[in-house]
Write a protein that holds these residues in place. Structure first.
Motif, PDB file in Angstrom:
ATOM      1  N   GLY A 178       0.812  -1.210   0.000  1.00  0.00           N
ATOM      2  CA  GLY A 178       0.000   0.000   0.000  1.00  0.00           C
ATOM      3  C   GLY A 178       0.844   1.258   0.000  1.00  0.00           C
ATOM      4  N   PRO A 179       0.168   2.400   0.006  1.00  0.00           N
ATOM      5  CA  PRO A 179      -1.300   2.525   0.017  1.00  0.00           C
ATOM      6  C   PRO A 179      -1.950   2.528  -1.369  1.00  0.00           C
ATOM      7  CG  PRO A 179      -0.333   4.668   0.269  1.00  0.00           C
ATOM      8  CD  PRO A 179       0.817   3.710   0.209  1.00  0.00           C
ATOM      9  N   SER A 180      -1.116   2.688  -2.452  1.00  0.00           N
ATOM     10  CA  SER A 180      -1.719   2.767  -3.785  1.00  0.00           C
ATOM     11  C   SER A 180      -1.803   1.418  -4.483  1.00  0.00           C
ATOM     12  CB  SER A 180      -0.920   3.733  -4.664  1.00  0.00           C
ATOM     13  OG  SER A 180       0.429   3.306  -4.780  1.00  0.00           O
ATOM     14  N   SER A 181      -1.092   0.438  -3.984  1.00  0.00           N
ATOM     15  CA  SER A 181      -1.111  -0.904  -4.587  1.00  0.00           C
ATOM     16  C   SER A 181      -0.744  -1.931  -3.526  1.00  0.00           C
ATOM     17  CB  SER A 181      -0.120  -0.985  -5.759  1.00  0.00           C
ATOM     18  OG  SER A 181       1.207  -0.748  -5.314  1.00  0.00           O
ATOM     19  N   TYR A 182      -1.144  -3.179  -3.796  1.00  0.00           N
ATOM     20  CA  TYR A 182      -0.906  -4.253  -2.832  1.00  0.00           C
ATOM     21  C   TYR A 182      -0.694  -5.570  -3.588  1.00  0.00           C
ATOM     22  CZ  TYR A 182      -3.264  -1.024   0.439  1.00  0.00           C
ATOM     23  OH  TYR A 182      -3.647   0.071   1.193  1.00  0.00           O
ATOM     24  N   ASP A 183      -0.070  -6.530  -2.886  1.00  0.00           N
ATOM     25  CA  ASP A 183      -0.209  -7.914  -3.316  1.00  0.00           C
ATOM     26  C   ASP A 183      -1.174  -8.569  -2.329  1.00  0.00           C
ATOM     27  OD1 ASP A 183       1.238  -8.450  -1.003  1.00  0.00           O
ATOM     28  OD2 ASP A 183       3.049  -9.118  -2.050  1.00  0.00           O
ATOM     29  N   CYS A 184      -1.487  -9.847  -2.488  1.00  0.00           N
ATOM     30  CA  CYS A 184      -2.572 -10.455  -1.709  1.00  0.00           C
ATOM     31  C   CYS A 184      -2.322 -10.401  -0.198  1.00  0.00           C
ATOM     32  CB  CYS A 184      -2.828 -11.882  -2.168  1.00  0.00           C
ATOM     33  SG  CYS A 184      -1.466 -13.042  -1.896  1.00  0.00           S
ATOM     34  N   SER A 185      -1.137 -10.828   0.229  1.00  0.00           N
ATOM     35  CA  SER A 185      -0.850 -10.844   1.666  1.00  0.00           C
ATOM     36  C   SER A 185      -0.605  -9.429   2.199  1.00  0.00           C
ATOM     37  CB  SER A 185       0.358 -11.738   1.952  1.00  0.00           C
ATOM     38  OG  SER A 185       1.491 -11.307   1.222  1.00  0.00           O
ATOM     39  N   GLY A 186      -0.104  -8.540   1.323  1.00  0.00           N
ATOM     40  CA  GLY A 186       0.098  -7.157   1.743  1.00  0.00           C
ATOM     41  C   GLY A 186      -1.217  -6.469   2.064  1.00  0.00           C
ATOM     42  N   LEU A 187      -2.271  -6.781   1.283  1.00  0.00           N
ATOM     43  CA  LEU A 187      -3.589  -6.200   1.536  1.00  0.00           C
ATOM     44  C   LEU A 187      -4.175  -6.714   2.843  1.00  0.00           C
ATOM     45  CD1 LEU A 187      -6.038  -4.529   0.609  1.00  0.00           C
ATOM     46  CD2 LEU A 187      -6.840  -6.570  -0.613  1.00  0.00           C
ATOM     47  N   VAL A 188      -4.089  -8.024   3.096  1.00  0.00           N
ATOM     48  CA  VAL A 188      -4.621  -8.610   4.325  1.00  0.00           C
ATOM     49  C   VAL A 188      -3.901  -8.028   5.539  1.00  0.00           C
ATOM     50  CG1 VAL A 188      -4.894 -10.748   5.640  1.00  0.00           C
ATOM     51  CG2 VAL A 188      -5.353 -10.728   3.173  1.00  0.00           C
ATOM     52  N   GLY A 221     -14.400 -11.159   8.332  1.00  0.00           N
ATOM     53  CA  GLY A 221     -13.039 -10.921   8.811  1.00  0.00           C
ATOM     54  C   GLY A 221     -12.158 -12.167   8.804  1.00  0.00           C
ATOM     55  N   ASP A 222     -12.744 -13.347   8.571  1.00  0.00           N
ATOM     56  CA  ASP A 222     -11.917 -14.553   8.493  1.00  0.00           C
ATOM     57  C   ASP A 222     -10.976 -14.455   7.280  1.00  0.00           C
ATOM     58  OD1 ASP A 222     -13.088 -15.601  10.731  1.00  0.00           O
ATOM     59  OD2 ASP A 222     -14.420 -16.986   9.649  1.00  0.00           O
ATOM     60  N   ILE A 223      -9.777 -14.975   7.477  1.00  0.00           N
ATOM     61  CA  ILE A 223      -8.799 -14.973   6.369  1.00  0.00           C
ATOM     62  C   ILE A 223      -8.984 -16.252   5.549  1.00  0.00           C
ATOM     63  CG2 ILE A 223      -6.344 -14.996   5.762  1.00  0.00           C
ATOM     64  CD1 ILE A 223      -5.787 -13.533   8.379  1.00  0.00           C
ATOM     65  N   LEU A 224      -9.207 -16.113   4.278  1.00  0.00           N
ATOM     66  CA  LEU A 224      -9.346 -17.242   3.359  1.00  0.00           C
ATOM     67  C   LEU A 224      -7.987 -17.510   2.715  1.00  0.00           C
ATOM     68  CD1 LEU A 224     -12.614 -16.100   1.536  1.00  0.00           C
ATOM     69  CD2 LEU A 224     -12.430 -17.478   3.638  1.00  0.00           C
ATOM     70  N   TYR A 225      -7.689 -18.783   2.489  1.00  0.00           N
ATOM     71  CA  TYR A 225      -6.427 -19.093   1.816  1.00  0.00           C
ATOM     72  C   TYR A 225      -6.631 -20.176   0.767  1.00  0.00           C
ATOM     73  CZ  TYR A 225      -6.056 -23.048   5.115  1.00  0.00           C
ATOM     74  OH  TYR A 225      -6.295 -24.184   5.860  1.00  0.00           O
ATOM     75  N   TRP A 226      -5.764 -20.154  -0.229  1.00  0.00           N
ATOM     76  CA  TRP A 226      -5.782 -21.125  -1.326  1.00  0.00           C
ATOM     77  C   TRP A 226      -4.460 -21.882  -1.302  1.00  0.00           C
ATOM     78  CZ3 TRP A 226      -8.406 -16.757  -1.085  1.00  0.00           C
ATOM     79  CH2 TRP A 226      -9.703 -16.685  -1.641  1.00  0.00           C
ATOM     80  N   GLY A 227      -4.549 -23.194  -1.381  1.00  0.00           N
ATOM     81  CA  GLY A 227      -3.376 -24.041  -1.195  1.00  0.00           C
ATOM     82  C   GLY A 227      -3.450 -24.689   0.174  1.00  0.00           C
ATOM     83  N   HIS A 234      -2.145 -17.973  -1.926  1.00  0.00           N
ATOM     84  CA  HIS A 234      -2.994 -16.791  -2.088  1.00  0.00           C
ATOM     85  C   HIS A 234      -3.889 -16.659  -0.844  1.00  0.00           C
ATOM     86  CE1 HIS A 234      -5.212 -13.640  -4.084  1.00  0.00           C
ATOM     87  NE2 HIS A 234      -6.360 -14.281  -3.930  1.00  0.00           N
ATOM     88  N   VAL A 235      -4.176 -15.386  -0.468  1.00  0.00           N
ATOM     89  CA  VAL A 235      -5.057 -15.121   0.672  1.00  0.00           C
ATOM     90  C   VAL A 235      -5.996 -13.961   0.333  1.00  0.00           C
ATOM     91  CG1 VAL A 235      -3.551 -15.994   2.512  1.00  0.00           C
ATOM     92  CG2 VAL A 235      -3.265 -13.645   1.683  1.00  0.00           C
ATOM     93  N   ALA A 236      -7.122 -13.897   1.062  1.00  0.00           N
ATOM     94  CA  ALA A 236      -8.089 -12.801   0.922  1.00  0.00           C
ATOM     95  C   ALA A 236      -8.881 -12.739   2.231  1.00  0.00           C
ATOM     96  CB  ALA A 236      -8.998 -13.037  -0.266  1.00  0.00           C
ATOM     97  N   VAL A 237      -9.841 -11.806   2.319  1.00  0.00           N
ATOM     98  CA  VAL A 237     -10.623 -11.643   3.545  1.00  0.00           C
ATOM     99  C   VAL A 237     -12.109 -11.821   3.226  1.00  0.00           C
ATOM    100  CG1 VAL A 237     -11.248 -10.087   5.433  1.00  0.00           C
ATOM    101  CG2 VAL A 237      -8.900 -10.080   4.523  1.00  0.00           C
ATOM    102  N   TYR A 238     -12.753 -12.634   4.041  1.00  0.00           N
ATOM    103  CA  TYR A 238     -14.193 -12.844   3.875  1.00  0.00           C
ATOM    104  C   TYR A 238     -14.936 -11.615   4.409  1.00  0.00           C
ATOM    105  CZ  TYR A 238     -18.821 -14.966   4.223  1.00  0.00           C
ATOM    106  OH  TYR A 238     -20.163 -15.224   4.092  1.00  0.00           O
ATOM    107  N   PRO A 263     -13.425 -20.809  -5.066  1.00  0.00           N
ATOM    108  CA  PRO A 263     -13.573 -21.329  -3.696  1.00  0.00           C
ATOM    109  C   PRO A 263     -12.211 -21.526  -3.020  1.00  0.00           C
ATOM    110  CG  PRO A 263     -14.992 -22.513  -5.209  1.00  0.00           C
ATOM    111  CD  PRO A 263     -14.081 -21.700  -6.057  1.00  0.00           C
ATOM    112  N   PRO A 264     -12.053 -21.031  -1.793  1.00  0.00           N
ATOM    113  CA  PRO A 264     -10.771 -21.187  -1.088  1.00  0.00           C
ATOM    114  C   PRO A 264     -10.595 -22.613  -0.573  1.00  0.00           C
ATOM    115  CG  PRO A 264     -12.378 -20.170   0.334  1.00  0.00           C
ATOM    116  CD  PRO A 264     -13.046 -20.277  -1.012  1.00  0.00           C
ATOM    117  N   THR A 265      -9.360 -22.930  -0.245  1.00  0.00           N
ATOM    118  CA  THR A 265      -9.055 -24.253   0.308  1.00  0.00           C
ATOM    119  C   THR A 265      -9.416 -24.319   1.779  1.00  0.00           C
ATOM    120  OG1 THR A 265      -7.206 -24.433  -1.228  1.00  0.00           O
ATOM    121  CG2 THR A 265      -7.242 -25.970   0.619  1.00  0.00           C
ATOM    122  N   GLY A 266      -9.162 -23.229   2.514  1.00  0.00           N
ATOM    123  CA  GLY A 266      -9.427 -23.218   3.947  1.00  0.00           C
ATOM    124  C   GLY A 266      -9.513 -21.797   4.461  1.00  0.00           C
ATOM    125  N   ALA A 267      -9.668 -21.659   5.800  1.00  0.00           N
ATOM    126  CA  ALA A 267      -9.799 -20.336   6.416  1.00  0.00           C
ATOM    127  C   ALA A 267      -9.262 -20.383   7.843  1.00  0.00           C
ATOM    128  CB  ALA A 267     -11.252 -19.893   6.408  1.00  0.00           C
TER     129      ALA A 267
END
Length: 271
Positions: A178-188, A221-227, A234-238, A263-267
């Protein structure tokens, strides 16, 4: 007196016998001398081969030149064979390398195909699980109780969601926080820092930062992950309502998507 007595005779007088012998001896001597000279000439002629040896150096020079030319031709032929052998070896090596590269490409293609099939199967299974979770949520809502997977969030969860939605549309840049750009974990990580929670920097560590929860029982607010947990790629936020916000890739940037999109693998739950 004879009538012819007054005619002078023209007959040559006879030579004395001694003079004839001398003449004959002289003639014989001349003949012998001639034979002796001829013999000497023959002997001289017989010795000519010795003089002919003087021509041998010229003959040897021509022979040496011929041998040298033959040696050069033989050496050139050997070089030609060596070059040809090197070219053939190079061609054989190139063919072997091409065959190896082709086999490697085929192995990679097969591995990618299997990975794709597995991913599609996992997505289909996650989608079915999500559908079952949605049915359970609707049933609970019908009974008059509130659902924790509702898109309406309060407190820290609301702050988290508001921050994430404010980042939608920004660019995805690998390694950016940030603040103008992010990667997946940087945003979380940046989102959770808004509510005072420090998270690890990379997705692998974020996938094990909290308590593992089922993707069918998520909270805002749960963190979703792929793999796999601990090696997530990869990660994102629900954010509720069956949706997540994440920095997807350089093409799409930061987006809000339905869970069925990927669909994520887990959370994990960290708050």
């Amino acid at each position: 007196m004879s009538p012819n007595a007054h005619i002078t005779s023209h007959r040559k007088p006879r030579r004395p016998a001694t003079q004839s012998w001398v003449v004959r001896t002289g003639v014989a001597g001349g003949v012998l001398s001639t034979l002796a000279v001829a013999g000497t000439a023959s002997a001289t002629t017989a010795e000519k081969p010795i003089e002919a040896t003087a021509e041998l150096p010229a003959f040897n020079a021509e022979l040496s030149a011929s041998i040298a030319q033959s040696a050069v031709a033989t050496q050139q032929t050997a070089v030609d064979y060596q070059v040809r052998a090197q070219v053939e070896d190079a061609l054989d090596q190139a063919k072997a390398d091409a065959k190896k590269a082709k086999e490697e490409a085929e192995r990679k293609a097969e591995a990618e195909r299997k990975a794709k099939e597995k991913r599609e199967a996992d997505e289909a299974r996650a989608s079915r699980d999500n559908d079952r979770g949605s049915l359970g949520t609707k049933s609970t809502s019908g009974s008059g109780s509130s659902s924790s997977s509702s898109s309406t969030a309060t407190g820290s969860a609301a702050t988290l969601v508001d921050f994430l939605r404010a980042q939608v549309g920004k660019a995805y840049v690998m390694g950016s926080t940030g603040p103008s750009s992010y990667d997946c974990s940087g945003l979380v990580m940046a989102a959770y820092s808004q509510i005072g929670i420090d998270l690890p920097r990379v997705s692998q560590d974020q996938s094990t930062a909290g308590t593992q929860v089922s993707t069918s029982n998520l909270k805002v607010g749960d963190i979703l992950y792929w793999g796999s947990a601990g090696s997530a790629y990869h990660v994102a936020v629900y954010v509720g309502g069956g949706k997540f916000i994440g920095a997807q890739n350089p093409s799409t940037g930061i987006v809000e998507r339905s869970m069925s999109y990927s669909p994520p693998t887990g959370a994990v739950r960290v708050m």
